[in-house]
Scaffold this active site. Structure first.
Site, PDB file in Angstrom:
ATOM      1  N   TYR A   1       0.847  -1.192   0.000  1.00  0.00           N
ATOM      2  CA  TYR A   1       0.000   0.000   0.000  1.00  0.00           C
ATOM      3  C   TYR A   1       0.892   1.255   0.000  1.00  0.00           C
ATOM      4  CZ  TYR A   1      -2.725   3.570   2.638  1.00  0.00           C
ATOM      5  OH  TYR A   1      -3.313   4.721   3.093  1.00  0.00           O
TER       6      TYR A   1
ATOM      7  N   ASP B   1      -1.324  -5.886   9.461  1.00  0.00           N
ATOM      8  CA  ASP B   1      -2.405  -4.972   9.118  1.00  0.00           C
ATOM      9  C   ASP B   1      -3.540  -5.802   8.535  1.00  0.00           C
ATOM     10  OD1 ASP B   1      -2.672  -1.946   7.043  1.00  0.00           O
ATOM     11  OD2 ASP B   1      -4.148  -3.089   8.172  1.00  0.00           O
TER      12      ASP B   1
ATOM     13  N   ILE C   1      -6.780  -4.864   8.072  1.00  0.00           N
ATOM     14  CA  ILE C   1      -7.902  -3.957   7.872  1.00  0.00           C
ATOM     15  C   ILE C   1      -8.923  -4.439   6.838  1.00  0.00           C
ATOM     16  CG2 ILE C   1      -6.907  -2.491   6.072  1.00  0.00           C
ATOM     17  CD1 ILE C   1      -7.961  -0.093   7.554  1.00  0.00           C
TER      18      ILE C   1
ATOM     19  N   LYS D   1     -12.665   0.180   5.830  1.00  0.00           N
ATOM     20  CA  LYS D   1     -12.878  -0.709   4.700  1.00  0.00           C
ATOM     21  C   LYS D   1     -14.066  -1.633   4.943  1.00  0.00           C
ATOM     22  CE  LYS D   1      -8.983   1.015   3.352  1.00  0.00           C
ATOM     23  NZ  LYS D   1      -8.921   2.031   2.301  1.00  0.00           N
TER      24      LYS D   1
END
Lengths: 420, 535
Positions: free
Chosen positions: B249, B334, B336, B372
């Protein structure tokens, strides 16, 4: 047979283990004492009374009334139109309507004596974040900001912890009501020079915390001249601007700049928040207003780490744009604070205790030096401990505010709603 | 032989590395100039060629984690953010000029790098879309946004909940969940307990109830962005490094490095492995970092992965935990996108492994958020979940700079506690993502563009290698530029994600409706026709 080898524990960073968070200082120890044994009129009348937290509860009823009457601010109406945009809105520019509302509110507080451009408003989750952000932007690790003493204890943490920036104090004393003098400014600058530290700016709080007094126009002019001469920045934390007891007594740096035709204004940045004037610290609304384009851009980008919920922006945008409401609120809030202040001063005077002449803020600056056993920091802390222990009052000792004279204490008077 | 000659020679090496910007080059040249200018005859004879060779070698091997492109796309694409600030009080024109003229107080070095216009395609694309966003009715020729991983598929469910549950006033009577009484004052900076409990339950549901999360191990932040930065501040010192599998990302470059001074060392993954991390690559990257004199403090993984959308298999998670144990480093996981798993594969959270197996928990920290899985990026809700008391203590203290607004906390605590709503939401969300994914990928397939196997996330990882003029970063950016400016589609090029193989693009599809898909495909097709390389 397997041999168990003791694994070294995985280490943390210097920032993580540093003491710069300051939570072990008396300022916060007093809060802990309160947390463990908080006063409550009915449930715990012998608990510790909190007078160490600068919170404004005096005008909460006005807010409540507004929100009751204007429900559209807190909902997105039946069927929730407008909700989608807010749910997805994470633009660091912030809602335009909210920025406009903040700019207009700041203008009102200054009685229209200065104009604010919504496009220079950068939103942050609280003034704590705003001050830290500005420090990251204006100074490199190892550089320094000059801050007049006594100052808000939180600065030691907010300005220094993650940024690696130092604070060099500008010493002020009671001989002239703790006002900043050109000599003190020069002396502080020299102190930094001697330590081989590069000074990047001056940070003032106006009205001052913990003094509870506004900075006079002439002093502001001198400070502005000083920073211009040294070619450094000036941050003016005006978080208590709406808490000056009378509008005319507060002079914002914005007014000085306007009077000078905005000459050389790129070095000036103002911090504001709704935590004190509006009594909404839980909402986490702060702002940086900068006359410097680059600082605005950079601050905006950096605000990604500290954005305000779009729901809150939407909620407050309509409230702060309601000029009738804000005008009334500001007026009444000032009145009530002034009354509380006078009440406390009167009470203290009757007890033989003098305070600094104040005209703003949620606290007064009390002189208990006659009560000290020794005119030293230790003497002050001894007295402070007995006040917590015996009087069950949490007040903030001047040493935690880096005051050079022992015996001064900050007493907050606005954090209780009902009469006590 | 001068260094400039070496730089031109390094343009087409066997494995195309990232092309560093001039800045890195300068950092190598300057110290060398001292050598070259000769401090003694000895140097000329042997040291210079050795030094030059060493730096050349280092140059080739160096994998950049800063702004990737030294070939910024066409000038039309770049829009300096400063342009939209009207000049009122300030006299000086500061646009992209750099530092002030004489007599102007300068900003910090840290800030300088942030102040200059973004040259990453990731940000440039986002800017361009906001200037001319597609709307089926009001702006059908606008740019279609496929570069922001935003989920709009289930906003109707949330809208319905809001309409039903949001009382007419938030200052209601006692017992009204959503009133602001009691939350206007200072609250714990790391979040209201009611929200932590609700988040813990939500996270548990999201991973299929195989793990229970403890609210006391959670720290809430204003979005996952500060959560990542706070962990970076807590686990590493200025100048230390984190290993990050590529492609990753683009925001990590900002979140992990900007203010912390921490470096990111890429762990390159390849299409032959479906871009799944391998232990060999981990070891290589770790050793590489060591050689550069960097102290590695941790490994940052995103699982489900962004931008590829795949899941780390159980065995790989074991490998990662073993690796971290062996090197005594941290793991930031992460997660998410945990609630956006639509495929058949099983998502295994780090939390699950730690619950089932006997690994050292103190080094694992999980990041989560509602941007998200619950489509609410505007409300700014992120979380750090850690098993390490010291990290929790430090992180808690740092949340004062990034706290969630109290009324939003209360609102979300209420929503997340509505068990039947959450159940319906999670299931519907997965179905709808899966549906759009299917249509989207099929559309691409008909264009001859294949997407990497994925089962999660709000995007697909598309291989447009056949359409790029040259198998290089420049070729990839040429295509990206065409897609942005001619096809009017914003996608994220792999180079912005530090992907080592050119030609890959992340395309987010959860902002689209089924009807938008043919339009997207058609626009891409037109550009694709012009790109087909001869022969």
């Amino acid at each position: 047979m397997a041999i168990e080898i003791e694994q070294p524990t995985v280490g943390l960073s210097k920032v993580a283990v540093s003491e710069t968070h300051g939570e072990d200082s008396p300022y916060f120890a007093g809060w802990k004492a309160y947390d463990e044994d908080p006063y409550d009129e009915s449930e715990n009348p012998s608990g510790v009374i909190q007078m160490g937290l600068a919170e404004n509860q005096v005008s909460f009823d006005l807010l409540e009334e507004y929100l009751e009457k204007h429900s559209e601010a807190s909902t997105w109406g039946k069927g929730a139109p407008g909700f989608r945009e807010h749910a997805l809105f994470q633009d660091y520019h912030g809602l335009k309507s909210f920025r406009q509302a903040i700019a207009s509110f700041m203008e009102q507080i200054r009685g229209g004596r200065a104009k604010f451009d919504p496009d220079r408003v950068v939103l942050t989750a609280g003034a704590t974040a705003a001050n830290e952000l500005l420090t990251f932007i204006l100074a490199d690790p190892g550089d320094a900001l000059l801050v007049p003493t006594p100052y808000y204890p939180g600065f030691d943490r907010d300005l220094r912890w993650r940024t690696g920036v130092k604070i060099v104090p500008i010493h002020c004393d009671s001989s002239n009501n703790f006002q900043v003098t050109p000599q003190a400014l020069e002396a502080a600058y020299k102190d930094a020079e001697v330590m081989n530290i590069k000074v990047r700016g001056v940070l003032i709080t106006n009205p001052s915390n913990p003094l509870g007094a506004t900075i006079q126009r002439s002093v502001l002019e001198e400070i502005l001249d000083f920073v211009t001469r040294k070619n450094i920045h000036l941050v003016s934390d005006e978080i208590y601007s709406g808490s000056a007891f009378s509008s005319s007594e507060f002079v914002s740096i914005a007014e000085i700049l306007e009077a000078r035709g905005y000459k050389d204004s790129e070095r000036v940045h103002i911090v504001y928040s709704l935590s004190k004037d509006l009594g909404l610290p839980g909402f986490r609304v702060g702002t940086i207003y900068s006359y410097n384009d680059k600082v605005v851009t950079t601050a905006r980008r950096m605000s990604s780490f500290t954005l305000i919920s779009s729901q809150t922006q939407h909620l407050l945008a309509s409230m702060l744009s309601d000029q009738e409401f804000t005008k009334n609120y500001i007026k009444i809030n000032r009145e009530r604070l002034r009354k509380r202040y006078e009440m406390i001063i009167e009470g203290l005077r009757n007890a033989g205790i003098e305070c600094l002449k104040g005209n703003a803020g949620l606290f007064c600056w009390m002189n208990l030096s006659p009560l000290l056993k020794t005119q030293t920091r230790e003497g002050e802390l001894t007295l402070w401990k007995s006040i917590i222990r015996d009087l069950k009052l949490n007040i903030s000792p001047g040493s935690s505010c880096h005051c050079s004279e022992p015996g001064w204490f900050r007493v907050c008077f606005a954090n209780m709603r009902s009469k006590r | 032989m001068t260094l400039t000659q070496i730089r031109t020679q390094s343009k087409e090496p066997e494995h195309p590395p990232r092309k560093p910007t001039g800045a890195t080059g300068m950092r190598l040249i300057v110290p060398l100039q001292g050598v070259v200018q000769g401090r003694g005859g000895l140097i000329l004879g042997s040291l210079i060629p050795c030094a030059l060779f060493y730096f050349f070698h280092l140059y080739l091997k160096r994998h950049r984690s800063a702004n990737p492109s030294s070939n910024p796309p066409s000038p039309s694409a770049s829009s300096p953010n400063l342009a939209d600030i009207p000049r009122t009080a300030s006299r000086s024109n500061l646009s992209s000029r750099g530092s002030f003229g004489p007599g102007r107080a300068s900003i910090s070095t840290r800030a300088m790098s942030i102040a200059k216009p973004n040259d990453s395609p990731y940000y440039i694309g986002l800017d361009k879309v906001s200037g001319n966003p597609y709307d089926r009715t009001s702006n059908p020729d606008g740019i279609i946004q496929l570069g922001l991983s935003e989920n709009r598929l289930c906003l109707d469910l949330i809208e319905k909940w809001m309409a039903k549950n949001l009382r007419d006033s938030i200052v209601g009577t006692d017992g009204d969940d959503l009133n602001i009484n009691g939350i206007t004052t200072y609250q714990p900076f790391d979040g209201l307990m009611e929200l932590k409990v609700a988040m813990a339950n939500f996270m548990s549901r999201v991973v299929g109830k195989v793990v229970s999360f403890d609210a006391s191990q959670m720290v809430l932040t204003a979005g996952a962005t500060p959560a990542v930065e706070i962990l970076s501040f807590c686990l590493a010192d200025h100048g230390n490094a984190f290993l990050v599998p590529t492609p990753y990302y683009p925001g990590f470059d900002r979140d992990m490095r900007w203010r912390t001074g921490v470096e990111l060392v890429p762990v390159h993954c390849r299409s032959t492995d479906n871009f799944i991390l391998s232990v060999t690559a981990l070891e290589q990257a770790y050793n590489h970092a060591r050689k550069r004199g960097l102290k590695v403090r941790g490994l940052l993984i995103s699982n489900p992965s962004n931008p590829v959308g795949n899941l780390l298999p159980r065995e790989r998670l074991f490998d990662i935990l073993n690796f971290a144990q062996e090197k005594n480093i941290h793991i930031i996981s992460d997660e998410i996108f945990a609630g956006s798993v639509y495929g058949e594969d099983e998502f295994v959270s780090m939390a699950q492994i730690l619950e089932e197996e006997d690994f050292d928990k103190n080094r694992v920290h999980i990041i989560y958020g509602l941007s998200k899985d619950l489509s609410l990026p505007g409300f700014r809700v992120g979380a750090i979940y850690s098993y390490n008391e010291n990290v929790l203590t430090a992180a808690k203290r740092l949340t004062r700079f990034s706290s969630i607004s109290a009324p939003s906390q209360r609102l979300l605590a209420s929503m997340l506690s509505d068990a039947s709503f959450i159940e319906e939401y999670i299931e519907t969300n997965k179905k709808r993502i899966g549906n759009i994914y299917g249509l989207f990928v099929e559309g691409f397939r008909r264009l001859g563009i294949r997407c990497m196997e994925s089962s999660a996330g709000l995007y697909c990882w598309a291989d447009m290698g056949k359409l790029i003029p040259s198998y290089s970063e420049k070729g990839e950016l040429d295509l990206w530029d065409k897609l942005l400016n001619i096809a009017k589609i914003n996608v994220t090029p792999g180079s912005a994600c530090h992907c080592i193989e050119p030609g890959w693009f992340r395309c987010c599809f959860t902002t689209l409706t089924e009807d938008d898909i043919p339009i997207v495909i058609e626009r891409i097709r037109k550009v694709a026709e012009t790109c087909k390389s001869p022969g």
